[in-house]
Scaffold this motif. Structure first.
Motif, PDB file in Angstrom:
ATOM      1  N   VAL A 132       0.833  -1.197   0.000  1.00 53.08           N
ATOM      2  CA  VAL A 132       0.000   0.000   0.000  1.00 53.08           C
ATOM      3  C   VAL A 132       0.872   1.252   0.000  1.00 53.08           C
ATOM      4  O   VAL A 132       0.667   2.170  -0.783  1.00 53.08           O
ATOM      5  N   GLU A 133       1.905   1.255   0.879  1.00 59.62           N
ATOM      6  CA  GLU A 133       2.657   2.495   1.038  1.00 59.62           C
ATOM      7  C   GLU A 133       3.590   2.776  -0.127  1.00 59.62           C
ATOM      8  O   GLU A 133       3.792   3.926  -0.485  1.00 59.62           O
ATOM      9  N   LEU A 148       0.807   1.828  -3.928  1.00 58.30           N
ATOM     10  CA  LEU A 148      -0.458   2.516  -4.147  1.00 58.30           C
ATOM     11  C   LEU A 148      -0.314   4.028  -3.971  1.00 58.30           C
ATOM     12  O   LEU A 148      -0.771   4.811  -4.796  1.00 58.30           O
ATOM     13  N   VAL A 149       0.375   4.401  -2.884  1.00 62.53           N
ATOM     14  CA  VAL A 149       0.473   5.829  -2.576  1.00 62.53           C
ATOM     15  C   VAL A 149       1.224   6.606  -3.665  1.00 62.53           C
ATOM     16  O   VAL A 149       0.726   7.635  -4.126  1.00 62.53           O
TER      17      VAL A 149
END
Lengths: 257, 234
Positions: free
Chosen positions: B169-170, B173-174
């Motif tokens: 995610v970090e 995605l970010v």
């Protein structure tokens, strides 16, 4: 001539009328007024007037825009964030091709979609934007072959999430998380055909044996739909909370949110 | 390419998507419309051939054929949970695949300005069409960003396999979201200079209109409708 007097006036910080008498060309007081003061006053007057006109017109245009609601920038923002949201959601939804994951799909969409959606909510300042995004999701589902049912369903959930965010005045972070919980319900609309047309579908399949039909019927009974709705809502809240953390940690620093 | 019309009018494509959804996916009309259902199930494959998307067409066709083979050979002999799984697969594929292929055909072959022109002729409000146009323009950008970031993170050893979910995610995605949002801001500025934000009516140089194939599709749709209504009345 004009420039010379102007310069003198400026240097002494007031109009030096005494100099006029001693000026070499010998201007009269009335002439001095006509060539020096009148143009300046006139210029000032027209400037102030045009400024007034400008601000008034601007106010009129602004109020017209406010009345009309969404402007081009808002619409483009909706498009951009819909694209980001949809790509992320679809990347994770590909696992839904495995039949068991199909049921968990809406919850997964809710968790993952929370991150871009929280970012989108920071851009939402007017009513209608969330509803339009929800409708677009429904239309995309229609185009990718999920029947027309997601569109009205997405409209309803879109209005609900719009109201939720409106309750916080389009800036409260708490209502943003709540909106994050309500918005992904559009994904539950994809299951509607499976539930609503189940009987008609199984009517054609009686030849496969009652035992088999029962097992599938249990798998997709009506209460399952509400379980899905609640599950998606809870997962949406979780996604919203994750989004909130990331918003603070990354996007605010990057100057996007 | 600019003045060359596509094979089908965007409005016809929309009608086709609608028919696929109603007839093939929702199985409206029941047994009586089976012939038409088959026609409309095969139609996306033909359209994909005309659009020169052989790969999509071939993969879709292979899956479709395999599932139909399963339905008639394995399915009647199986019981219990196996059958339960099989019915889900058969339902999903035989009903969803033609509609899905039609959708992918429509998205792949319709240009943004064609889409906008068709929507304007159908009097759909700008509030819906402009975001959709921007979205279709933006999909490739997001995908490109995604693949670049995937490549960069592969170098750092952050892939989908093995690592913690928070890492994905970090670090995946970010950055993807931030990059896309930044590009989106530039795109928005560019679009505004081209007059997207104006309240005046915009013009469109795209010429769209009905050709012979459009009329054929419409005739087929009308025939199907009449046949259906006749069945209901009787």
């Amino acid at each position: 001539m004009y420039a010379g007097f102007g310069a003198v006036g400026k240097r002494n910080n007031k109009l030096d009328i005494g100099r006029i008498k001693s000026n070499p060309i010998g201007l009269k007081m009335s002439d001095w007024v006509t060539i020096n003061l009148l143009p300046v006053l006139y210029c000032k007057y027209t400037l102030v007037k045009s400024n007034l006109v400008y601000t008034n017109e601007r106010k009129k245009i602004m109020s017209k825009k406010e009345k009309k609601g969404l402007n081009g920038r808002d619409l483009i923002n909706i498009g951009i964030y819909s694209a980001i949201y949809f790509v992320i959601v679809m990347a994770f939804a590909m696992t839904g091709l495995i039949p068991i994951m199909l049921i968990l799909l809406s919850s997964m969409i809710a968790i993952v979609g929370g991150i871009p959606f929280m970012l989108f909510l920071t851009k939402v300042k007017k009513s209608g934007m969330i509803l339009i995004m929800s409708l677009i999701m429904g239309i995309l589902m229609f185009v990718t072959g999920m029947t027309w049912m997601p569109i009205p369903f997405a409209a309803v959930t879109g209005i609900l999430s719009e109201l939720a965010y409106r309750g916080g005045g389009y800036k409260s972070i708490k209502s943003a998380v709540l909106t994050c919980g309500i918005f992904p319900l559009w994904a539950v609309g994809n299951y509607l055909p499976l539930f609503l047309q189940r009987e008609q579908y199984f009517a054609d399949r009686t030849s496969y044996g009652q035992e088999y039909i029962d097992s599938v019927m249990n798998f997709t009974s009506n209460w399952m739909f509400f379980v899905l709705v609640i599950m998606t809502f809870v997962c949406g809240i979780i996604g919203g909370l994750i989004g909130k953390v990331l918003l603070k940690k990354h996007f605010k620093k990057a100057g996007i949110a | 390419m600019a003045d060359k019309k596509s094979f089908l009018d965007p409005r016809t494509k929309l009608l086709l998507v609608f028919i696929e959804a109603v007839l093939v996916l929702a199985t409206a009309g029941g047994e009586r419309l089976v012939i038409f259902k088959d026609i409309f199930a095969v139609l996306p494959f033909l359209l994909l051939v005309t659009a020169k998307r052989y790969k999509t067409c071939f993969i879709g066709g292979a899956i479709f054929a395999a599932v139909i083979f399963f339905e008639y050979s394995v399915f009647p002999n199986s019981t219990g949970t196996v059958a339960a799984f099989l019915v889900v697969i058969v339902t999903v594929v035989t009903r969803f695949l033609p509609a899905y292929l039609m959708g992918s055909y429509v998205i792949q072959t319709t240009k943004v300005s064609e889409f906008k022109a068709a929507m304007e002729k159908l009097h759909i409000p700008d509030e819906i069409t402009i975001p959709m146009c921007v979205m279709f323009r933006f999909f490739p950008t997001v995908k490109e960003e995604n693949s670049s970031i995937r490549a960069a993170m592969k170098m750092r050893g952050i892939g989908l396999g093995g690592r913690k979910l928070s890492h994905i995610v970090e670090y995946r995605l970010v950055p993807m979201i931030s990059c896309s949002a930044k590009i989106g801001e530039e795109l928005s500025a560019a679009a505004l200079t081209r007059g997207l934000g104006k309240s005046r009516k915009r013009t469109n140089i795209c010429k769209i209109g009905f050709g012979i194939f459009d009329y054929l599709v419409f005739a087929l749709a009308v025939v199907t409708l009449i046949y259906w209504i006749l069945g209901v009345v009787r």
